[in-house]
Design an enzyme around this catalytic site. Structure first.
Site, PDB file in Angstrom:
ATOM      1  N   ASP A   1      -1.898   5.861  64.923  1.00  0.00           N
ATOM      2  CA  ASP A   1      -2.979   6.507  64.187  1.00  0.00           C
ATOM      3  C   ASP A   1      -4.167   5.555  64.183  1.00  0.00           C
ATOM      4  O   ASP A   1      -4.154   4.543  63.473  1.00  0.00           O
ATOM      5  CB  ASP A   1      -2.561   6.824  62.749  1.00  0.00           C
ATOM      6  CG  ASP A   1      -1.529   7.947  62.677  1.00  0.00           C
ATOM      7  OD1 ASP A   1      -0.820   8.150  63.678  1.00  0.00           O
ATOM      8  OD2 ASP A   1      -1.444   8.604  61.620  1.00  0.00           O
TER       9      ASP A   1
ATOM     10  N   LYS B   1      -6.874  13.788  63.344  1.00  0.00           N
ATOM     11  CA  LYS B   1      -6.381  13.640  61.974  1.00  0.00           C
ATOM     12  C   LYS B   1      -7.576  13.539  61.049  1.00  0.00           C
ATOM     13  O   LYS B   1      -8.575  12.902  61.386  1.00  0.00           O
ATOM     14  CB  LYS B   1      -5.511  12.374  61.922  1.00  0.00           C
ATOM     15  CG  LYS B   1      -5.013  11.973  60.550  1.00  0.00           C
ATOM     16  CD  LYS B   1      -4.039  10.790  60.667  1.00  0.00           C
ATOM     17  CE  LYS B   1      -3.745  10.167  59.321  1.00  0.00           C
ATOM     18  NZ  LYS B   1      -2.876   8.989  59.408  1.00  0.00           N
TER      19      LYS B   1
ATOM     20  N   LYS C   1      -3.661  16.864  62.180  1.00  0.00           N
ATOM     21  CA  LYS C   1      -2.936  16.273  61.058  1.00  0.00           C
ATOM     22  C   LYS C   1      -3.854  16.104  59.863  1.00  0.00           C
ATOM     23  O   LYS C   1      -4.680  15.197  59.843  1.00  0.00           O
ATOM     24  CB  LYS C   1      -2.350  14.915  61.476  1.00  0.00           C
ATOM     25  CG  LYS C   1      -1.642  14.180  60.326  1.00  0.00           C
ATOM     26  CD  LYS C   1      -1.037  12.857  60.780  1.00  0.00           C
ATOM     27  CE  LYS C   1      -0.510  12.057  59.602  1.00  0.00           C
ATOM     28  NZ  LYS C   1      -0.011  10.734  59.981  1.00  0.00           N
TER      29      LYS C   1
END
Lengths: 281, 337
Positions: B169, B237, B273
């Protein structure tokens, strides 16, 4: 000019706010002679769930206040009750069909009961706690602590009944979810208006109106409720409620009278016992 | 006015095919600024509408189980310890000890230095990027601020991948993005994607955190989403969870629309996400509805949609217990994080 009658909307009291029932349901509250008095919110199981969430959120703060502080807050409610005496008398005469004198007596008794319990806030620990004698160089001390959230089925005797079950439960630092009398809920909501303008933190007392037979089983089996006061549940299937409560080991008070007693306070506490050395050598 | 020579960007496959052979800062800027503006009122209205669906009984039971399967169980605290990570992994493996039919979460998400402990704790349950088991996701590139030199960010990423992370991430450089230096953000993502490569030729999945709470406008969110996809992100995300507002339904809806448009354009599936601020089952179900209605139901799979959450799992477990036992459960009956 004639005055237009403005019927009051009675709502629930959850977390210091006055929401309508999540279900949108209401029911008619009628006077003893059958005439229409008001529409009250008919709480659903989800309202009961929300009330428990509010009570849980408020519990640590309320229990963390000193006994003296809780006592002061409760005294203040008694002052406000006194100021609204006329309103309570009016509501009791209309819903219960009693004389103004009898209603006045009930309101006075309710205020006296509230003051009596408020006085215990900083004293019950000294009476119910103990320094135990042990064989060794230790202090051994037992103190009562609030059990957590108490779900209450209030007796039908509107104001006095409600005050007599709510006050002892919150004195020690519990928070409550109380199902008010189904037939006489007006003084319960008026009490909520008193609470909303007092110093009691939102969520300490949550009041639901509606059918106790419908809501009580959900509170009895709710895993986040710590105790169940069935004082006003005489007309319900209260043995079933007791059985539902057993699953999560709740403290249960079975139906009975609601006279003021220290036992009502101590019944919703847990005893903690600690050891401490008498000297460090 | 000076005429600048075109600055060539790193040759990312997707950008080359969509923007044409001449990939420069200028062509990227023209593309991103040529995206149509977002109708903010319409977007929020649509998100609010999607949030009003009533999901009951068997659909709710299905949704709760699916939510668990989509969770990246997360601990990103300065106070994290190997012990904390091990207990997180234990919870990921057995979310509810009172009900063994409870599904497992998709991944655990930890800081890079905690990856070896997570991998060790997972043991044979470690999915290694595959569909069976639990993946290990690591935040990298100087998370959460992203304020470090590219060299440090790449080392951070390579370190986590070498330690066994299956998913990375990364955060984008919001300062550069907001200053209009799209090319720099693009090159960063391409470089980090390259750092995700393992020796055996495979590479860790790359999730690009846009930190929408700092991007200020929906137009920026749309541009950043396109930018991240063009540069090679496998997932986009919303947030780090360290900035408020974190994930919101309108922002997630917007990102899902970008992903849907990308799919129509190229046939390629990109994941989304939302992370941070999703704490209740009720909220999470709204997200499921939004995914199904926007990108399509095939997106409701761990390889294409994840929740970045920690406390959400406990609320879902309480709802599951309510459905199973018929009475309301309480926080005493789930584990404390």
């Amino acid at each position: 000019m004639t005055h237009l009658a403005v019927p009051k909307t009675y709502k629930l009291y959850i977390g210091g706010k006055f929401p309508r029932s999540e279900s949108g349901r209401t029911y008619e509250v009628v006077a003893r002679d059958g005439s229409f008095l008001a529409n009250a919110a008919k709480a659903s199981r989800k309202d009961a769930r929300d009330a428990v969430v509010a009570a849980r959120a408020a519990q640590p703060g309320w229990a963390g206040a000193t006994g003296y502080n809780r006592g002061q807050v409760l005294y203040r409610i008694a002052e406000l009750l006194e100021g609204r005496r006329a309103q309570f008398v009016l509501e009791i005469t209309s819903t219960e069909g009693v004389t103004a004198a009898a209603a006045g007596k009930q309101v006075d008794a309710a205020i006296d009961t509230w003051v009596w319990y408020a006085g215990w806030a900083d004293k019950y620990v000294q009476v119910a706690g103990n320094a135990n004698a042990v064989s060794g160089p230790y202090f051994n001390i037992s103190v009562p602590e609030p059990t957590g959230i108490v779900a209450i089925v209030a007796p039908p005797d509107s104001l006095l009944g409600l005050v007599s079950v709510v006050a002892p439960a919150i004195v020690s630092g519990n928070t409550v979810v109380v199902i008010a009398s189904e037939t006489a809920p007006l003084s319960a909501i008026s009490l909520a208006e008193v609470l909303a303008t007092s110093d009691v933190p939102g969520g300490v007392i949550n009041i639901l109106t509606g059918s106790a037979a419908e809501i009580a089983p959900w509170l009895a089996s709710h895993a986040d409720v710590n105790a169940l006061d069935l004082t006003g549940a005489e007309s319900l299937e209260w043995v079933d409620l007791q059985i539902a409560a057993a699953d999560t080991l709740k403290r249960v008070r079975t139906p009975g009278d609601f006279g003021a007693s220290l036992d009502r306070i101590v019944g919703f506490t847990e005893t903690k016992t600690v050891w401490h050395t008498k000297s460090l050598i | 006015m000076t005429i600048q020579t075109p600055v060539a960007l790193a040759p990312a496959q997707r950008a080359l095919s969509v923007l044409g052979g001449d990939l420069t800062e200028r062509s990227l800027r023209l593309h991103l600024e040529g995206l149509s503006g977002v109708d903010a009122v319409g977007l929020e209205q649509r998100a609010a509408d999607l949030g009003t669906r009533s999901i009951k009984t068997s659909s709710k039971a299905w949704a709760l189980d699916r939510i668990i399967e989509l969770i990246d169980l997360t601990t990103l605290e300065g106070a994290d310890t190997p012990g904390k990570v091990r207990s997180l992994v234990a919870k990921a493996l057995t979310p509810d000890a009172s009900d063994v039919t409870t599904p497992r979460v998709a991944a655990v998400c930890v800081y890079g230095d905690m990856v070896p402990y997570a991998v060790a704790a997972l043991g044979s349950a470690h999915a290694n990027g595959g569909p069976n088991g639990i993946n290990v996701a690591a935040v990298a590139t100087a998370f959460p601020s992203g304020r470090a030199s590219l060299r440090v960010k790449l080392a951070d990423t390579a370190d986590a991948v070498a330690a066994g992370a299956d998913e990375i991430d990364m955060v984008i450089d919001r300062g550069a993005f907001l200053s209009g230096r799209y090319g720099q953000v693009f090159d960063d993502i391409v470089a980090v994607k390259d750092a995700c490569r393992r020796d055996n030729g495979t590479h860790a999945h790359l999730k690009v955190i846009l930190e929408t709470g700092e991007l200020n406008t929906y137009d920026n969110v749309r541009r950043a989403s396109w930018l991240a996809i063009l540069a090679g992100g496998d997932f986009i995300k919303t947030s780090t969870g360290k900035v408020a507002p974190a994930a919101t339904l309108p922002v997630t809806l917007l990102m899902l629309e970008v992903v849907r448009d990308w799919h129509r354009l190229t046939g390629e599936h990109i994941g989304v996400k939302p992370a941070g601020g999703i704490r209740t089952s009720k909220d999470a179900i709204k997200y499921l509805v939004t995914v199904a209605e926007t990108a399509g139901e095939q997106w409701l799979t761990p390889s294409l949609f994840r929740f970045g959450a920690s406390s959400l799992l406990n609320d879902v477990l309480l709802q599951r217990q309510k459905i199973k036992t018929g009475h309301y459960s309480g926080p005493d009956y789930v584990t404390i994080d």
